[in-house]
Design a protein around this motif. Sequence first.
Motif, PDB file in Angstrom:
ATOM      1  N   VAL A  84     134.540  41.052  47.640  1.00  0.00           N
ATOM      2  CA  VAL A  84     133.299  40.992  46.864  1.00  0.00           C
ATOM      3  C   VAL A  84     132.799  39.554  46.780  1.00  0.00           C
ATOM      4  O   VAL A  84     131.598  39.284  46.917  1.00  0.00           O
ATOM      5  CB  VAL A  84     133.512  41.586  45.461  1.00  0.00           C
ATOM      6  CG1 VAL A  84     132.279  41.363  44.591  1.00  0.00           C
ATOM      7  CG2 VAL A  84     133.817  43.079  45.552  1.00  0.00           C
ATOM      8  N   VAL A  85     133.713  38.615  46.580  1.00  0.00           N
ATOM      9  CA  VAL A  85     133.329  37.202  46.543  1.00  0.00           C
ATOM     10  C   VAL A  85     132.760  36.768  47.892  1.00  0.00           C
ATOM     11  O   VAL A  85     131.735  36.072  47.961  1.00  0.00           O
ATOM     12  CB  VAL A  85     134.532  36.329  46.147  1.00  0.00           C
ATOM     13  CG1 VAL A  85     134.193  34.846  46.307  1.00  0.00           C
ATOM     14  CG2 VAL A  85     134.946  36.614  44.712  1.00  0.00           C
ATOM     15  N   CYS A  86     133.406  37.184  48.975  1.00  0.00           N
ATOM     16  CA  CYS A  86     132.904  36.846  50.313  1.00  0.00           C
ATOM     17  C   CYS A  86     131.509  37.421  50.541  1.00  0.00           C
ATOM     18  O   CYS A  86     130.637  36.759  51.127  1.00  0.00           O
ATOM     19  CB  CYS A  86     133.861  37.365  51.377  1.00  0.00           C
ATOM     20  SG  CYS A  86     135.428  36.473  51.475  1.00  0.00           S
ATOM     21  N   LEU A  87     131.292  38.647  50.074  1.00  0.00           N
ATOM     22  CA  LEU A  87     129.973  39.263  50.206  1.00  0.00           C
ATOM     23  C   LEU A  87     128.910  38.459  49.463  1.00  0.00           C
ATOM     24  O   LEU A  87     127.833  38.172  50.005  1.00  0.00           O
ATOM     25  CB  LEU A  87     130.011  40.693  49.671  1.00  0.00           C
ATOM     26  CG  LEU A  87     130.495  41.791  50.614  1.00  0.00           C
ATOM     27  CD1 LEU A  87     130.684  43.095  49.855  1.00  0.00           C
ATOM     28  CD2 LEU A  87     129.499  41.988  51.748  1.00  0.00           C
ATOM     29  N   LEU A  88     129.210  38.097  48.226  1.00  0.00           N
ATOM     30  CA  LEU A  88     128.235  37.363  47.428  1.00  0.00           C
ATOM     31  C   LEU A  88     127.957  35.981  48.017  1.00  0.00           C
ATOM     32  O   LEU A  88     126.801  35.546  48.086  1.00  0.00           O
ATOM     33  CB  LEU A  88     128.735  37.239  45.986  1.00  0.00           C
ATOM     34  CG  LEU A  88     128.786  38.540  45.179  1.00  0.00           C
ATOM     35  CD1 LEU A  88     129.399  38.294  43.807  1.00  0.00           C
ATOM     36  CD2 LEU A  88     127.392  39.139  45.033  1.00  0.00           C
ATOM     37  N   VAL A  89     129.011  35.283  48.439  1.00  0.00           N
ATOM     38  CA  VAL A  89     128.823  33.956  49.024  1.00  0.00           C
ATOM     39  C   VAL A  89     128.006  34.054  50.311  1.00  0.00           C
ATOM     40  O   VAL A  89     127.091  33.247  50.554  1.00  0.00           O
ATOM     41  CB  VAL A  89     130.184  33.287  49.284  1.00  0.00           C
ATOM     42  CG1 VAL A  89     130.008  32.005  50.097  1.00  0.00           C
ATOM     43  CG2 VAL A  89     130.886  32.974  47.963  1.00  0.00           C
ATOM     44  N   SER A  90     128.314  35.039  51.138  1.00  0.00           N
ATOM     45  CA  SER A  90     127.574  35.210  52.390  1.00  0.00           C
ATOM     46  C   SER A  90     126.114  35.541  52.124  1.00  0.00           C
ATOM     47  O   SER A  90     125.212  35.043  52.815  1.00  0.00           O
ATOM     48  CB  SER A  90     128.212  36.329  53.222  1.00  0.00           C
ATOM     49  OG  SER A  90     129.541  36.009  53.560  1.00  0.00           O
ATOM     50  N   TRP A  91     125.873  36.372  51.136  1.00  0.00           N
ATOM     51  CA  TRP A  91     124.500  36.724  50.762  1.00  0.00           C
ATOM     52  C   TRP A  91     123.737  35.481  50.320  1.00  0.00           C
ATOM     53  O   TRP A  91     122.599  35.235  50.740  1.00  0.00           O
ATOM     54  CB  TRP A  91     124.542  37.767  49.650  1.00  0.00           C
ATOM     55  CG  TRP A  91     123.202  38.336  49.270  1.00  0.00           C
ATOM     56  CD1 TRP A  91     122.035  38.251  49.980  1.00  0.00           C
ATOM     57  CD2 TRP A  91     122.890  39.077  48.088  1.00  0.00           C
ATOM     58  NE1 TRP A  91     121.018  38.898  49.316  1.00  0.00           N
ATOM     59  CE2 TRP A  91     121.520  39.417  48.156  1.00  0.00           C
ATOM     60  CE3 TRP A  91     123.633  39.500  46.994  1.00  0.00           C
ATOM     61  CZ2 TRP A  91     120.882  40.148  47.152  1.00  0.00           C
ATOM     62  CZ3 TRP A  91     122.996  40.233  46.000  1.00  0.00           C
ATOM     63  CH2 TRP A  91     121.647  40.552  46.081  1.00  0.00           C
ATOM     64  N   ILE A  92     124.369  34.657  49.485  1.00  0.00           N
ATOM     65  CA  ILE A  92     123.719  33.441  48.999  1.00  0.00           C
ATOM     66  C   ILE A  92     123.450  32.476  50.153  1.00  0.00           C
ATOM     67  O   ILE A  92     122.369  31.879  50.256  1.00  0.00           O
ATOM     68  CB  ILE A  92     124.591  32.775  47.917  1.00  0.00           C
ATOM     69  CG1 ILE A  92     124.631  33.647  46.658  1.00  0.00           C
ATOM     70  CG2 ILE A  92     124.069  31.383  47.578  1.00  0.00           C
ATOM     71  CD1 ILE A  92     125.636  33.193  45.622  1.00  0.00           C
ATOM     72  N   VAL A  93     124.430  32.315  51.043  1.00  0.00           N
ATOM     73  CA  VAL A  93     124.269  31.391  52.172  1.00  0.00           C
ATOM     74  C   VAL A  93     123.139  31.851  53.089  1.00  0.00           C
ATOM     75  O   VAL A  93     122.286  31.051  53.499  1.00  0.00           O
ATOM     76  CB  VAL A  93     125.593  31.277  52.953  1.00  0.00           C
ATOM     77  CG1 VAL A  93     125.379  30.560  54.281  1.00  0.00           C
ATOM     78  CG2 VAL A  93     126.633  30.535  52.125  1.00  0.00           C
TER      79      VAL A  93
END
Length: 290
Positions: A84-93
């Motif tokens: 979930v953290v990877c998803l959110l970080v990727s979305w933000i990037v």
Amino acid sequence: MDILWTVLFAVLLIGYFALEGANIGLGMLLPALGRTQEGRDRIVAAMAPFVLAGEVWLVAVAGTLFGVYPQAEGEVLFGLYPLVVCLLVSWIVRDAGLWFRRRADGPAWRAGWDRMICLGSWGLALSWGAALTALATGLSITPAALAGAAALAALLAFHGRAFASWLLPGGAAGTVATGTTTVATGTTEAAGELSGAVLGGAAGRLPGPAAGAGRGAAALAGTACLAAAPAAALLAGTAPWLLEHTAPADTLNVLSLMILPCAPLMAGAQVWVWRTFGPRRAADRFPSFF
């Protein structure tokens, strides 16, 4: 009412991968399909309206998960916290790359944020693939998640290649006309070779710039089904589990009164975006903030 909300949740999740998956796949292939800065500018300008519309599906999926399946939401977030953290970080990037790339002049600035778009898109594809696999294997992150991540990334790249062929007038990697100036952004064959390397050669057979609009739309519909297939299979297998974790009937009744009337508006807005910013329209007739 619980069955109705489960069907709606399935439609939202499948719609996310079918529609926003095209933007993720196109972002993954951005450096290959846009060989020059002008070419990348054109690709991003063409895809930007679809990105904004596609993210509505993700917000709707998250809202439905939190409101309709509060117990399932807790289990998913706890069990898949790293993903979930990877998803959110990727979305933000990815979104930061879209919003910041034209906030300053200079080739280095734009090229750097274009890399962020590509990196974030790959992160979204791989994280989603691993998350779907983990959900299918009992909320456990196993080595199988790596295979699931690679498989979904390949499907989304395939989908993005078809989206580029349908959306851009001169083809995603062909010769792109910008007003009276022609910008060379590589060759269709080069893009086909790259996509073929990712997808086992299948993408090289997608319709190129010379293909008719009907053929391009048919190919895009086919790849949309492929991109959404893993989510559809997961939902089919976990439907009983979702029904067991549905919120109480009173909560569902309140949510139905508040949210269901908005569903036709959301669907209508999606249709408007795809008709308004479709082929031969977005990059030529409308200015882009991105």
